[in-house]
Motif scaffolding. Structure first.
Motif, mmCIF file in Angstrom:
data_model
loop_
_atom_site.group_PDB
_atom_site.id
_atom_site.type_symbol
_atom_site.label_atom_id
_atom_site.label_comp_id
_atom_site.label_asym_id
_atom_site.label_seq_id
_atom_site.Cartn_x
_atom_site.Cartn_y
_atom_site.Cartn_z
ATOM 1 N N UNK A 2 -60.442 7.129 4.928
ATOM 2 C CA UNK A 2 -59.122 6.641 4.572
ATOM 3 C C UNK A 2 -59.130 6.013 3.190
ATOM 4 N N UNK A 3 -58.096 6.325 2.413
ATOM 5 C CA UNK A 3 -57.996 5.738 1.074
ATOM 6 C C UNK A 3 -57.751 4.239 1.165
ATOM 7 N N UNK A 4 -57.179 3.781 2.312
ATOM 8 C CA UNK A 4 -56.887 2.365 2.478
ATOM 9 C C UNK A 4 -58.068 1.614 3.093
ATOM 10 N N UNK A 5 -58.997 2.316 3.674
ATOM 11 C CA UNK A 5 -60.178 1.686 4.270
ATOM 12 C C UNK A 5 -61.425 2.407 3.756
ATOM 13 N N UNK A 6 -61.723 2.267 2.476
ATOM 14 C CA UNK A 6 -62.850 3.006 1.902
ATOM 15 C C UNK A 6 -64.168 2.613 2.557
ATOM 16 N N UNK A 7 -65.074 3.545 2.586
ATOM 17 C CA UNK A 7 -66.385 3.310 3.177
ATOM 18 C C UNK A 7 -67.276 2.506 2.234
#
Length: 318
Positions: A2-7
């Motif tokens: 997710x772009x909002x929850x980057x790894x």
């Protein structure tokens, strides 16, 4: 992803050169492969500092695909000699986690004695040696454990089933104080006095001070014991003593820990709680998983370098 929850990919390294105890007991990553892997990570990742992970918000990701934090366990001199020049030349931060029982004592950690012994002799000869020493010291509990074999299922994915069983026995099944005595005696029989080997194997105060000045220093506890197998006082002592020694040595008190062994056999909610009470903001396990911004900071997972591209067991794509 997710772009909002980057790894957040945390990576751990141990031996890079493996020249002190060359042989089957040590699995060095290799300086050239290390450089190549870091260059590969630099193409698509934003590197983090320890302080970035401790902050309320992460720095902007920019055009990178994920964050990455490079970590180095055990305080090995070859890490400072082989990795720091590469990282410095590329402007890449990292985190180094030494144990403090080796500082100024001439002692080698139990785990590294086992690595050295397995490099010097076949596993089939190592068990009889430890059994003989257990008899000499009248360590009945250790002798029974050696005869019984390991009941632990420690995750050593790069070893054979036989090697996993042996390492699990030495690292988890033997009583902690007895295992220290046994491995010290076995090492002396095979290699002689520990002090000259320890001087070659571990970073000294000058290297630790340089890492602390750069903001790259954490702790790997004092004596590299599986923390969840200690009582609360023992856990606290292992962490606090290491922090006190590192602060006295470098002038800076670390706020991050890499838990020895770091797997489900050696960490627990109690360990994480005591780490927080000791003032630590970040703690790294060896659970193979990606972190994210909302991952609990004192139970942060890490992949081994061998799990990444150019590793022997790739499970992570970049």
């Amino acid at each position: 992803m997710s772009a909002h929850r980057p790894e957040i990919l945390a990576v751990t390294y141990h031996y890079l050169a493996g020249t002190v105890f060359p042989g089957p007991g040590v699995h060095p990553f290799g300086p050239e492969r290390f450089r190549a892997q870091v260059e590969l990570l630099a193409r698509s990742c934003r590197f983090l500092r320890l302080e970035d992970l401790e902050a309320e918000t992460l720095p902007p990701l920019g055009g990178a695909s994920r964050y990455v934090l490079l970590t180095f366990d055990d305080g090995l001199a070859e890490q400072f000699e082989a990795a720091v020049p590469v990282l410095s030349a590329m402007g890449i931060p990292a985190a180094f986690f030494p144990c403090t029982a080796t500082l100024g004592t001439g002692k080698i950690l139990h785990a590294h004695r086992i690595h050295a012994l397995r490099s010097a002799m076949p596993d089939a000869e190592l068990l009889p040696l430890f059994l003989d020493l257990a008899g000499r010291f009248q360590f009945e509990e250790s002798a029974a454990a050696i005869l019984r074999g390991s009941g632990a299922a420690a995750p050593y994915p790069y070893d054979s089933a036989e090697a996993r069983a042996l390492k699990s026995l030495f690292n988890y099944d033997l009583p902690l104080r007895e295992r220290e005595t046994l491995s010290e005696a076995a090492f002396e029989e095979v290699y002689g006095a520990e002090a000259p080997w320890a001087e070659r194997l571990y970073m000294g105060p000058a290297a630790l001070r340089k890492l602390a000045e750069a903001g790259f220093l954490g702790t790997h506890t004092h004596a590299h014991r599986p923390l969840s197998r200690l009582d609360p006082g023992g856990i606290r002592s292992e962490i606090a003593e290491s922090l006190d020694i590192l602060e006295k040595t470098t002038g800076r008190r670390p706020s991050a820990v890499s838990y020895p062994y770091g797997n489900a056999l050696s960490v627990s909610p109690e360990v994480f709680r005591i780490a927080a009470e000791c003032g630590l903001k970040t703690g790294f396990t060896t659970e193979r998983a990606m972190g994210r911004a909302d991952t609990p900071r004192r139970a942060f997972p890490r992949y081994d370098a061998e799990d990444l591209p150019l590793g022997r067991r790739q499970v992570v794509d970049l």
